[in-house]
Design a protein around this motif. Structure first.
Motif, mmCIF file in Angstrom:
data_model
loop_
_atom_site.group_PDB
_atom_site.id
_atom_site.type_symbol
_atom_site.label_atom_id
_atom_site.label_comp_id
_atom_site.label_asym_id
_atom_site.label_seq_id
_atom_site.Cartn_x
_atom_site.Cartn_y
_atom_site.Cartn_z
ATOM 1 N N PRO A 126 43.478 38.531 57.553
ATOM 2 C CA PRO A 126 43.678 38.574 59.006
ATOM 3 C C PRO A 126 44.799 39.506 59.466
ATOM 4 N N TRP A 127 45.667 39.956 58.534
ATOM 5 C CA TRP A 127 46.769 40.847 58.878
ATOM 6 C C TRP A 127 46.449 42.303 58.540
ATOM 7 N N GLY A 128 45.182 42.558 58.219
ATOM 8 C CA GLY A 128 44.735 43.922 57.988
ATOM 9 C C GLY A 128 44.962 44.453 56.586
ATOM 10 N N GLN A 129 45.379 43.603 55.670
ATOM 11 C CA GLN A 129 45.630 44.060 54.306
ATOM 12 C C GLN A 129 44.382 43.876 53.442
ATOM 13 N N ALA A 130 44.069 44.902 52.673
ATOM 14 C CA ALA A 130 42.926 44.855 51.763
ATOM 15 C C ALA A 130 43.258 43.940 50.582
ATOM 16 N N VAL A 131 42.286 43.123 50.178
ATOM 17 C CA VAL A 131 42.461 42.223 49.027
ATOM 18 C C VAL A 131 41.157 42.145 48.247
ATOM 19 N N TRP A 132 41.281 41.878 46.965
ATOM 20 C CA TRP A 132 40.124 41.491 46.167
ATOM 21 C C TRP A 132 40.571 40.422 45.200
ATOM 22 N N GLY A 133 39.638 39.549 44.849
ATOM 23 C CA GLY A 133 39.996 38.378 44.067
ATOM 24 C C GLY A 133 39.326 38.338 42.714
ATOM 25 N N PHE A 134 39.889 37.495 41.850
ATOM 26 C CA PHE A 134 39.396 37.389 40.483
ATOM 27 C C PHE A 134 39.802 36.048 39.872
ATOM 28 N N SER A 135 39.072 35.653 38.852
ATOM 29 C CA SER A 135 39.399 34.503 38.000
ATOM 30 C C SER A 135 39.308 34.990 36.563
ATOM 31 N N LEU A 151 39.294 38.508 27.325
ATOM 32 C CA LEU A 151 39.321 37.817 28.609
ATOM 33 C C LEU A 151 37.943 37.826 29.249
ATOM 34 N N THR A 152 37.609 36.726 29.888
ATOM 35 C CA THR A 152 36.451 36.679 30.761
ATOM 36 C C THR A 152 36.982 36.806 32.176
ATOM 37 N N VAL A 153 36.593 37.877 32.854
ATOM 38 C CA VAL A 153 37.087 38.168 34.200
ATOM 39 C C VAL A 153 35.923 38.056 35.176
ATOM 40 N N GLU A 154 36.048 37.120 36.093
ATOM 41 C CA GLU A 154 35.039 36.950 37.136
ATOM 42 C C GLU A 154 35.550 37.616 38.411
ATOM 43 N N TYR A 155 34.828 38.612 38.873
ATOM 44 C CA TYR A 155 35.188 39.310 40.105
ATOM 45 C C TYR A 155 34.793 38.436 41.288
ATOM 46 N N GLY A 156 35.740 38.185 42.196
ATOM 47 C CA GLY A 156 35.487 37.272 43.296
ATOM 48 C C GLY A 156 35.067 37.914 44.604
ATOM 49 N N GLY A 157 35.205 39.230 44.710
ATOM 50 C CA GLY A 157 34.845 39.906 45.947
ATOM 51 C C GLY A 157 36.040 40.586 46.588
ATOM 52 N N ALA A 158 35.753 41.373 47.621
ATOM 53 C CA ALA A 158 36.790 42.145 48.308
ATOM 54 C C ALA A 158 36.680 41.943 49.803
ATOM 55 N N LYS A 184 46.921 23.148 19.122
ATOM 56 C CA LYS A 184 47.072 24.557 18.731
ATOM 57 C C LYS A 184 46.465 25.501 19.758
ATOM 58 N N LYS A 185 45.385 25.092 20.384
ATOM 59 C CA LYS A 185 44.666 25.956 21.323
ATOM 60 C C LYS A 185 45.262 25.836 22.720
ATOM 61 N N ILE A 186 45.451 26.987 23.351
ATOM 62 C CA ILE A 186 45.932 27.025 24.728
ATOM 63 C C ILE A 186 44.892 27.764 25.559
ATOM 64 N N LYS A 187 44.427 27.113 26.594
ATOM 65 C CA LYS A 187 43.499 27.760 27.521
ATOM 66 C C LYS A 187 44.328 28.401 28.629
ATOM 67 N N ILE A 188 44.103 29.676 28.856
ATOM 68 C CA ILE A 188 44.810 30.406 29.907
ATOM 69 C C ILE A 188 43.849 30.583 31.070
ATOM 70 N N GLU A 189 44.342 30.268 32.275
ATOM 71 C CA GLU A 189 43.539 30.345 33.493
ATOM 72 C C GLU A 189 44.335 31.091 34.566
ATOM 73 N N ILE A 190 43.789 32.193 35.022
ATOM 74 C CA ILE A 190 44.454 32.981 36.053
ATOM 75 C C ILE A 190 43.533 33.084 37.258
ATOM 76 N N GLU A 191 44.055 32.710 38.406
ATOM 77 C CA GLU A 191 43.340 32.863 39.672
ATOM 78 C C GLU A 191 44.176 33.794 40.525
ATOM 79 N N GLY A 192 43.567 34.796 41.134
ATOM 80 C CA GLY A 192 44.432 35.676 41.895
ATOM 81 C C GLY A 192 43.767 36.635 42.842
ATOM 82 N N GLU A 193 44.645 37.388 43.478
ATOM 83 C CA GLU A 193 44.254 38.445 44.393
ATOM 84 C C GLU A 193 45.089 39.675 44.089
ATOM 85 N N ALA A 194 44.533 40.834 44.397
ATOM 86 C CA ALA A 194 45.245 42.093 44.239
ATOM 87 C C ALA A 194 45.143 42.893 45.523
ATOM 88 N N ASN A 195 46.186 43.680 45.786
ATOM 89 C CA ASN A 195 46.263 44.527 46.980
ATOM 90 C C ASN A 195 46.517 45.966 46.557
#
Length: 187
Positions: free
Chosen positions: A137-146, A126-133, A173-184
């Motif tokens: 607005p509701w006070g919950q910590a988040v960090w993002g990634f692609s 996997l190629t994981v791009e860290y998006g920042g932390a 035959k080839k499948i490109k997988i793309e995940i965009e997200g946030e974690a708490n």
């Protein structure tokens, strides 16, 4: 969110973080009839990332409900859930478990792991791009990634296809997988 500086990146403090399902999309792209692309995603999944003190020792896991596949076309989705493809009744989960982080360049990390589809497990990179932390607005910590990777579906037993009269096949035959997200932070 508590962050720390590591090699010029503001990373989350060590700890376990769960994927935020409301802000994460697990998608895929596959060629159709050799001329266009079909996009889809999975609606049901759960996962976590354990960020280690040394970020290169971090780990991740993901479980996807195979039946939750969605391409926006009911008949196609039914076919994808069936035995020709995911066999979702027999193999209800698709899983990923990281095995190690092999390096990084800037905000991009290379993560190796085991992907299991239809009880067939293969290594993936996997190629994981860290998006920042930050804090929402509701006070919950988040960090993002692609995340991106490409797999050969036939290596996982997804071999169904049809030959086209004009040459080529119906499904690539080839499948490109793309995940965009946030974690708490885990509770």
């Amino acid at each position: 969110m508590t962050t720390r500086t590591w090699e010029n990146l503001q990373l989350p403090a060590a700890g376990t973080f769960n994927l935020d399902a409301a802000h994460t999309r697990i998608g895929f792209v596959v060629k159709h009839m050799m001329v266009s692309k079909v996009r889809g995603h999975f609606d049901q999944f759960a996962g976590s990332v354990t960020v280690a003190e040394n970020p290169l020792e971090s780990s991740a896991e993901l479980t996807i409900k195979a039946e939750s596949i969605s391409t926006g076309v009911a008949d196609r989705d039914g076919h994808l859930r069936g035995d020709d493809f995911l066999a979702a009744e027999k193999y209800p989960e698709i899983t990923f478990r990281s095995t190690r982080v092999v390096g990084h360049s800037g905000d991009e990390f290379t993560v190796l792991g085991d992907l299991t589809i239809r009880d067939v497990t293969r290594p993936v990179e996997l190629t994981v791009e860290y998006g920042g932390a930050g804090t929402n607005p509701w006070g919950q910590a988040v960090w993002g990634f692609s995340i991106t990777t490409e797999i050969d579906r036939e290596e996982f037993g997804l071999t169904w296809n049809q030959t086209l009269e004009t040459g080529g096949v119906l499904v690539g035959k080839k499948i490109k997988i793309e995940i965009e997200g946030e974690a708490n932070p885990a509770a």
